[in-house]
Design a protein around this motif. Structure first.
Motif, PDB file in Angstrom:
ATOM      1  N   GLU A  47       0.849  -1.203   0.000  1.00 45.55           N
ATOM      2  CA  GLU A  47       0.000   0.000   0.000  1.00 45.55           C
ATOM      3  C   GLU A  47       0.876   1.241   0.000  1.00 45.55           C
ATOM      4  OE1 GLU A  47      -2.588   1.710  -1.029  1.00 45.55           O
ATOM      5  OE2 GLU A  47      -3.704  -0.034  -0.273  1.00 45.55           O
ATOM      6  N   TRP A  98       5.161   3.325  -2.164  1.00 46.36           N
ATOM      7  CA  TRP A  98       4.613   2.019  -1.807  1.00 46.36           C
ATOM      8  C   TRP A  98       5.500   1.373  -0.752  1.00 46.36           C
ATOM      9  CZ3 TRP A  98       0.084   0.226  -4.011  1.00 46.36           C
ATOM     10  CH2 TRP A  98      -0.344   0.842  -5.195  1.00 46.36           C
ATOM     11  N   GLU A 112       2.650  -4.464 -12.416  1.00 43.96           N
ATOM     12  CA  GLU A 112       1.681  -5.016 -11.473  1.00 43.96           C
ATOM     13  C   GLU A 112       2.425  -5.826 -10.430  1.00 43.96           C
ATOM     14  OE1 GLU A 112      -1.853  -8.252 -11.755  1.00 43.96           O
ATOM     15  OE2 GLU A 112      -2.180  -6.444 -12.962  1.00 43.96           O
ATOM     16  N   ARG A 168      -1.745  -5.169  -7.628  1.00 48.17           N
ATOM     17  CA  ARG A 168      -1.875  -3.719  -7.590  1.00 48.17           C
ATOM     18  C   ARG A 168      -1.155  -3.104  -8.783  1.00 48.17           C
ATOM     19  NH1 ARG A 168      -3.137  -1.750  -2.618  1.00 48.17           N
ATOM     20  NH2 ARG A 168      -3.895   0.025  -3.862  1.00 48.17           N
ATOM     21  N   LYS A 169      -1.679  -1.997  -9.276  1.00 45.37           N
ATOM     22  CA  LYS A 169      -1.087  -1.299 -10.410  1.00 45.37           C
ATOM     23  C   LYS A 169      -0.016  -0.320  -9.910  1.00 45.37           C
ATOM     24  CE  LYS A 169      -3.924  -3.176 -13.406  1.00 45.37           C
ATOM     25  NZ  LYS A 169      -3.435  -4.183 -14.381  1.00 45.37           N
TER      26      LYS A 169
END
Length: 424
Positions: free
Chosen positions: A37, A48, A322, A326-327
């Motif tokens: 995240e 991230w 990816e 997640r992108k």
């Protein structure tokens, strides 16, 4: 969705790493609830946080997709990044070492010294390193049954080894130790140059600049000496080496000297201190080690996992990608959270238990892929020889006070491990 503020603050706060439990709890929450995240922190660009073992490996193995050098390779604030770029003509790097390089530069510069650090080539150094280990153990005996293991023993043994490998005279070792602590301990008032908390980026940058300038002055003299009088040491390789037919540039040569001189001992001393602290708190494992020295191999891997002295590196996505579904957008910044990967419950049973018999022990403390630690074999050799010399002579040992960790979010470990002991 972004990482909760208190969690995000913990993973960037040097004091949280000094606390230990606070940062462990933050990463445990993220592995469980938000394994990949983004942060939204004041003073920092969004990044991230890669917390899972498998995801860290995935990023590390894709060196063309996730670069070290496009942005800062270590966590920095927006303000500090801007100041460094202004100073360095647009580059985000105050120091340009292997850590800040990508291919083709990284491979070319790494090949310059890689043969020196291969396991088979280090065998010729084993006798000399064992002598240094014996001297360190003798010194511990002379301290009379009470010392600070981190400050009095673990700091100086790997320092002496790497300085001899590099070619730095023993008389200059205290200077190298001081500069290393000032470089990696910039947030810790016990270690940085000012002796105080550096609240603003101007003072912090000036302090780091002064440290780097001292390194430059010292290693420029070493370069001149080795070009005139080459020896069989790493300094001579750096001073006289060529990449693509050209001598190393001043910035690259200095980065090489600095990474060998600093990372070559600080991480090993942190790991050795962490191992002693853990063994004191797990006396049954200390007893087993003394009875069966063959278990030292397991001790090395577990102490490296347990300490994880390098807390993170940053990577920058060179294209849309990816990861864990997640992108990741081109240009996104990612923190590889090594302490979190080394406590991943999906990989390590009872990850918060120190266990010298842990097998397999697929820790990430040395990194992975093209950027795997250049000195990993030397570090393990040093630690093996130290424990082989100390354990047969150590009768008993206990804590004589509360150990303390350094305040740092990049390289961090015990700065104090007071002990009482009996040895012969």
């Amino acid at each position: 969705m972004t990482i909760p503020q208190t969690i995000a603050e913990a993973i960037v706060d040097p004091k949280a790493y000094a606390d230990g439990k606070r940062v462990d709890d933050a990463f445990a929450f993220l592995r469980r609830e938000m394994p990949l995240e983004k942060t939204a922190l004041e003073h920092y660009d969004p990044f991230w946080v890669v917390t899972k073992h498998a995801d860290i490996l995935e990023v590390e193995r894709q060196n063309e997709l996730f670069h070290n050098g496009d942005r800062s390779a270590t966590l920095t604030t927006i303000d500090m990044d801007a100041k460094v770029r202004r100073m360095m003509g647009g580059s985000p790097h105050l120091i340009k070492s292997l850590v800040q390089m990508d291919n083709p530069d990284h491979g070319a510069y790494r090949r310059l010294t890689q043969p020196y650090f291969l396991a088979q080539n280090l065998k010729s150094l084993e006798t000399r390193i064992r002598e240094i280990a014996k001297v360190s153990v003798d010194r511990m005996l002379r301290l009379g049954g009470k010392c600070d293991f981190a400050r009095d023993v673990a700091l100086f043994y790997p320092l002496h080894v790497i300085m001899e490998v590099l070619g730095v005279p023993e008389v200059d070792e205290p200077r190298m130790l001081k500069l290393t602590q000032e470089l990696f301990g910039g947030n810790d008032p016990d270690l940085n140059r000012s002796g105080s908390v550096l609240e603003d980026s101007d003072n912090a940058l000036q302090a780091i600049q002064a440290v780097v300038a001292d390194f430059v002055t010292y290693f420029n003299a070493i370069t001149e000496n080795r070009r005139a009088h080459p020896k069989s040491d790493v300094a001579s390789v750096i001073a006289n080496g060529t990449v693509n037919g050209e001598p190393l540039g001043a910035l690259e040569a200095m980065g090489y000297y600095i990474i060998v001189a600093t990372a070559g001992h600080d991480t090993t001393s942190h790991t050795t201190s962490s191992a002693m602290w853990a063994l004191i708190e797990n006396q049954d494992q200390l007893k087993r080690l003394k009875e069966n020295p063959a278990l030292i191999a397991g001790l090395l891997d577990e102490s490296i996992r347990w300490a994880t002295p390098v807390k993170h590196f940053m990577r920058t996505a060179t294209a849309d990608a990816e990861l864990r579904g997640r992108k990741i957008a081109k240009g996104d910044w990612l923190m590889l959270a090594y302490p979190s990967g080394n406590r991943d419950e999906e990989v390590f049973a009872d990850p918060f238990q120190f266990d010298i018999a842990r097998t397999p022990n697929k820790h990430l403390a040395f990194g992975y892929g093209a950027h795997v630690c250049l000195g990993q074999h030397l570090a393990k050799l040093e630690m093996r020889l130290f424990w082989e010399e100390l354990l047969p002579r150590l009768d008993e040992i206990e804590l004589a006070g509360q150990p303390k960790l350094s305040e740092a979010n990049f390289v961090c470990g015990p700065k104090s491990v007071p002990v009482r002991y009996k040895m012969h």
